[in-house]
Design an enzyme around this catalytic site. Structure first.
Site, mmCIF file in Angstrom:
data_model
loop_
_atom_site.group_PDB
_atom_site.id
_atom_site.type_symbol
_atom_site.label_atom_id
_atom_site.label_comp_id
_atom_site.label_asym_id
_atom_site.label_seq_id
_atom_site.Cartn_x
_atom_site.Cartn_y
_atom_site.Cartn_z
ATOM 1 N N GLY A 149 0.981 -1.086 -0.256
ATOM 2 C CA GLY A 149 -0.060 0.120 0.109
ATOM 3 C C GLY A 149 0.684 1.514 0.160
ATOM 4 N N HIS A 150 1.717 0.557 1.341
ATOM 5 C CA HIS A 150 2.526 2.597 1.088
ATOM 6 C C HIS A 150 3.640 2.279 -0.485
ATOM 7 C CE1 HIS A 150 2.190 1.078 4.953
ATOM 8 N NE2 HIS A 150 2.423 2.220 5.761
#
Ligand code: PAF
Length: 283
Positions: free
Chosen positions: A36-37
């Site tokens: 996600g990051h």
């Protein structure tokens, strides 16, 4: 990739890029990085210019009984991932650089911070708004990227930027999910295997509610059904709500951009998720 822990060195690096006419994108994080990051980093690279990622586990956004002490810290692995992804600078300020002795300022974004997660985690969004304002003032990015998984956080930051006339473009990046639909989160690491298997009930219950509301079902009935499904799966539900996507005020019809938000606890782990809801086009 440069790793910087002192504000004067950060400012020097940014000033050098600015002198060369480079744009700057900022991805604020608390580390324990996952895909996600990395989607935020990829979006930052697409925005053009230099990419700064910050890692700072911000004590001001954790309540007294929350998981600050056990929040996962993976500096070395994080730093390798970011270097491999082509990040230009990793900003990792120690706590005394962010909050020196005598620090007394609090940024509070009214309204949008007070409901949903704000009601369940008093002071949380003040902590987020305060640290994000500091990061913006330290890095002076042209663009900053945040995950849509933390939809309320994104709404708070958009309000903050508008209210304070900050000249920063805020980009939301769609939630990244595991194959079974669970939203990626650093806190998923807390789930024991049996809880991890049950956690998928959260995105599934939201998906069922979203499709029902989009087809025209009564939102209150769909929300009640989602709460029941989650309780049956062993969650303690904090909320499942249909809200105006920008102000987060509750709505009972799809007459504007809407979002379905949920927070629920499985064992000691609190999970959040959300989905956009739009009326199905008549066939
Ligand atoms: O989303 C997060 O990781 C944090 O809330 C943020 C935006 C980095 C502020 O500490």
């Amino acid at each position: 990739m440069q790793t910087v822990r002192q504000l004067d060195l950060l400012r020097e690096a940014i000033a050098t890029w600015r002198a060369a006419g480079d744009r700057v994108a900022l991805v604020p994080t608390m580390g324990a990085l996952h895909d996600g990051h990395m989607a935020l980093v990829e979006a930052a690279k697409r925005a053009g210019g230099r990419v700064v990622v910050s890692i700072f586990v911000n004590p001001k956004q954790f309540g007294p009984s929350e998981d600050l002490a056990k929040y996962p810290r993976k500096e070395l692995a994080d730093s390798r991932m970011l270097a491999a992804a082509g990040v230009d600078l990793l900003w990792m300020p120690p706590v005394e650089v962010m909050y020196p002795e005598g620090f007394a300022t609090n940024i509070s974004v009214g309204g949008v911070s007070d409901v949903l997660d704000g009601a369940h985690r008093p002071g949380h969004f003040d902590g987020v708004a305060t640290v994000v304002t500091k990061l913006f003032n330290q890095v002076h990015p042209d663009v900053a990227l945040f995950g849509e998984k933390d939809w309320q956080q994104l709404a708070v930051i958009r309000r903050l930027v508008r209210d304070l006339d900050l000249d920063i473009e805020i980009q939301g990046v769609p939630t990244q999910r595991e194959d079974d639909g669970l939203a990626l989160s650093s806190r998923n690491a807390y789930l024991i295997p049996e809880e991890r298997a049950r956690a998928v009930a959260l995105p599934r219950a939201l998906g069922v509610a979203e499709r029902a509301i989009a087809k025209g079902s009564d939102p209150e009935a769909a929300l009640a059904q989602a709460r029941e499904t989650l309780t049956a799966a062993g969650f303690e539900v904090d909320y499942v709500a249909l809200v105006d996507a920008e102000t987060l005020t509750p709505i009972d019809r799809l007459d504007r951009p809407a979002r379905l938000l949920a927070a629920a606890r499985l064992g000691g782990t609190r999970l959040i998720d959300n989905l956009a809801v739009a009326p199905n086009d008549p066939a």
